[in-house]
Design an enzyme around this catalytic site. Structure first.
Site, PDB file in Angstrom:
ATOM      1  CG  HIS A  67      -0.327   0.333   2.471  1.00  0.00           C
ATOM      2  ND1 HIS A  67       0.367  -0.592   3.250  1.00  0.00           N
ATOM      3  CD2 HIS A  67      -0.225   1.419   3.289  1.00  0.00           C
ATOM      4  CE1 HIS A  67       0.990  -0.030   4.168  1.00  0.00           C
ATOM      5  NE2 HIS A  67       0.624   1.127   4.345  1.00  0.00           N
ATOM      6  CE  LYS A  71       3.994   6.836   3.447  1.00  0.00           C
ATOM      7  NZ  LYS A  71       3.775   6.444   4.798  1.00  0.00           N
ATOM      8  CG  HIS A  96       2.119   7.773  -0.216  1.00  0.00           C
ATOM      9  ND1 HIS A  96       1.803   8.665   0.562  1.00  0.00           N
ATOM     10  CD2 HIS A  96       1.708   6.551   0.059  1.00  0.00           C
ATOM     11  CE1 HIS A  96       1.149   8.135   1.348  1.00  0.00           C
ATOM     12  NE2 HIS A  96       0.872   6.795   1.045  1.00  0.00           N
ATOM     13  CG  HIS A 123      -3.546   7.916   2.779  1.00  0.00           C
ATOM     14  ND1 HIS A 123      -3.473   7.928   4.218  1.00  0.00           N
ATOM     15  CD2 HIS A 123      -2.173   7.377   2.376  1.00  0.00           C
ATOM     16  CE1 HIS A 123      -2.332   7.591   4.497  1.00  0.00           C
ATOM     17  NE2 HIS A 123      -1.575   7.369   3.418  1.00  0.00           N
ATOM     18  CG  ASP A 151      -1.903   3.108   6.299  1.00  0.00           C
ATOM     19  OD1 ASP A 151      -0.668   2.874   6.935  1.00  0.00           O
ATOM     20  OD2 ASP A 151      -2.074   4.143   5.961  1.00  0.00           O
TER      21      ASP A 151
END
Length: 210
Positions: A67, A71, A96, A123, A151
């Site tokens: 996920h 990054k 990201h 997100h 997360d």
């Protein structure tokens, strides 16, 4: 047997390929992998208790471990900054999900597509305040709603350069009820109910990595 039952965990070679052109040091890579693996394990537990098939819950757990792969493209001085990010740095960090999606979607197969969906949407928030696309409610894929909570749980509990990790009880309170930084309406109610019922098992799996 589902299409995901034929060994989804054998996709680990993706990591080597995806990391090949990054500049993260060994410590940063280790911390990122620890986070991703913890999130993947917790996400699999949640998916299983939501009634998802064994093959699909394993696939979600495997895909969830990617996920944050975007990054790997974030500059190390931002990703590993010991203090809070500036507005400009946070804008870079918020890129990201799209970076991860673009890295994963190039791979062939249903697992790659699942991982790309999770990377792009983990997100997003049920109330529309998430990113990158401000999706709301059921427009957020269920796999991303599952991973979004996994997360945040790991992020709250793990030690960060600028703060100590929270207790399980404090992290659960924020996920279920919100706080000054996290809206009570951020997470999917269906996923929250499962997390609340099986929080002890979630904590046990999380401890395998921390």
């Amino acid at each position: 047997m589902t299409a995901f039952d034929n060994g989804p965990r054998n996709e680990a070679s993706w990591v080597t390929q995806l990391e090949a052109d990054t500049v993260l040091n060994d410590d940063a890579r280790f911390r990122l992998k620890t986070h991703q693996n913890a999130v993947g394990d917790v996400a699999e537990v949640i998916a299983r208790h939501m009634g998802v098939s064994k093959g699909m819950s394993e696939a979600i757990g495997t895909a969830a471990a990617y996920h944050d792969v975007g990054k790997l493209k974030v500059p190390e001085e931002i990703l590993c900054k010991p203090g809070r990010l500036t507005q400009d740095e946070f804008a870079v960090m918020r890129g990201h999900p799209a970076l991860g999606h673009d890295m994963l979607i190039k791979h062939v197969g249903r697992l790659a597509k699942l991982a790309a969906s999770i990377a792009l949407n983990h997100h997003e928030s049920m109330d529309g305040t998430g990113y990158p696309n401000g999706l709301t409610g059921d427009s957020i894929p269920i796999e991303a709603r599952i991973v979004g909570i996994a997360d945040v749980y790991d992020a709250l509990r793990e030690d960060r350069p600028y703060r100590d990790g929270m207790t399980h009880e404090k992290a659960m309170a924020i996920i279920l009820e919100g706080d000054e930084r996290t809206s009570r309406d951020k997470f999917c109610p269906l996923v929250k109910r499962v997390v609340e019922r099986h929080d002890t098992e979630i904590a046990q799996h999380w401890r395998h990595y921390h």
